[in-house]
Design a protein around this motif. Sequence first.
Motif, PDB file in Angstrom:
ATOM      1  N   ASP A  46      42.628  43.082  29.063  1.00  0.00           N
ATOM      2  CA  ASP A  46      42.190  44.440  28.705  1.00  0.00           C
ATOM      3  C   ASP A  46      42.522  44.795  27.255  1.00  0.00           C
ATOM      4  O   ASP A  46      42.846  45.939  26.947  1.00  0.00           O
ATOM      5  N   ILE A  47      42.408  43.813  26.375  1.00  0.00           N
ATOM      6  CA  ILE A  47      42.778  44.041  24.973  1.00  0.00           C
ATOM      7  C   ILE A  47      41.985  45.169  24.329  1.00  0.00           C
ATOM      8  O   ILE A  47      42.499  45.926  23.510  1.00  0.00           O
ATOM      9  N   HIS A  48      40.715  45.337  24.714  1.00  0.00           N
ATOM     10  CA  HIS A  48      39.902  46.393  24.107  1.00  0.00           C
ATOM     11  C   HIS A  48      40.397  47.781  24.519  1.00  0.00           C
ATOM     12  O   HIS A  48      40.444  48.706  23.699  1.00  0.00           O
ATOM     13  N   GLU A  49      40.776  47.922  25.782  1.00  0.00           N
ATOM     14  CA  GLU A  49      41.296  49.201  26.256  1.00  0.00           C
ATOM     15  C   GLU A  49      42.639  49.516  25.609  1.00  0.00           C
ATOM     16  O   GLU A  49      42.899  50.643  25.191  1.00  0.00           O
ATOM     17  N   ILE A  50      43.496  48.500  25.527  1.00  0.00           N
ATOM     18  CA  ILE A  50      44.831  48.687  24.958  1.00  0.00           C
ATOM     19  C   ILE A  50      44.763  49.128  23.502  1.00  0.00           C
ATOM     20  O   ILE A  50      45.547  49.974  23.054  1.00  0.00           O
TER      21      ILE A  50
END
Length: 251
Positions: A86-90
């Motif tokens: 979930d790198i984009h959300e983080i």
Amino acid sequence: MKTIPLFLAVLVLMIRPAFAGEPLRIGDFYTMVLSTPQETGFLDLVIKEALARVGKEVVFVQLPPARSIILANDGALDGDISRVSDIHEITGNRFPNIVKVPEKLFDAYYVAFSKDVDIEIEGWESLKPYTVGIVTGFKIMEENTKEVKNLTKVENPRLLFTLLKKNRADMIIYDRYIGYGILKLMGMKGVKALDPPLATREFFLYLNKKHLKLIPKIAEAMAEMKKDGTYQDMFNKTIGLLVREVDGWSK
């Protein structure tokens, strides 16, 4: 000048895929077990093999973590060796140009390391009575250790394990596999990773969006590696071997 007979040339092409174009340049920020300067780490082996199966070579470029993902997003690098799912959300979609290869590379286990093997761990709440050490910048650790008896933050993992070595913490929190690598590097014995893990995160290879057409092929190659035993064999020879060795010290 000698020439290769036509039937031999065809045989070579059948056995090994032709490598098309320039190698993919992947940002790499690990220094042990997952990746090494000799490219003998677990991720080195898995990614090289997966790309070879789709006719690509890879060059790993050693960089700090923050720089690696920036260059992968900008297209100066072709990808980043591994990030959470979930790198984009983080990051608030700070890196919109990197795309996940949708076949998991590995699970990262955040565990408590301690000399006291009788400590019972069951979630973050169970850490409250103890003196705990963490590395600054790991949000998951910082958010979940606010109420411990005493918290020490250090700048790097070697200093973190030194807290245990000098009995300045009851336990420290870090990634299981990299932690084992540090224990071996420092020659520390009698330290145990306490189960169950406090948290588990899935990690994936990310490529710049210019490689969109290649991404499903790499995912398929990784899945096939898991089916045919290649993935498990690479794990056993790298991470598995290290874990067995270090666990032997703690018995």
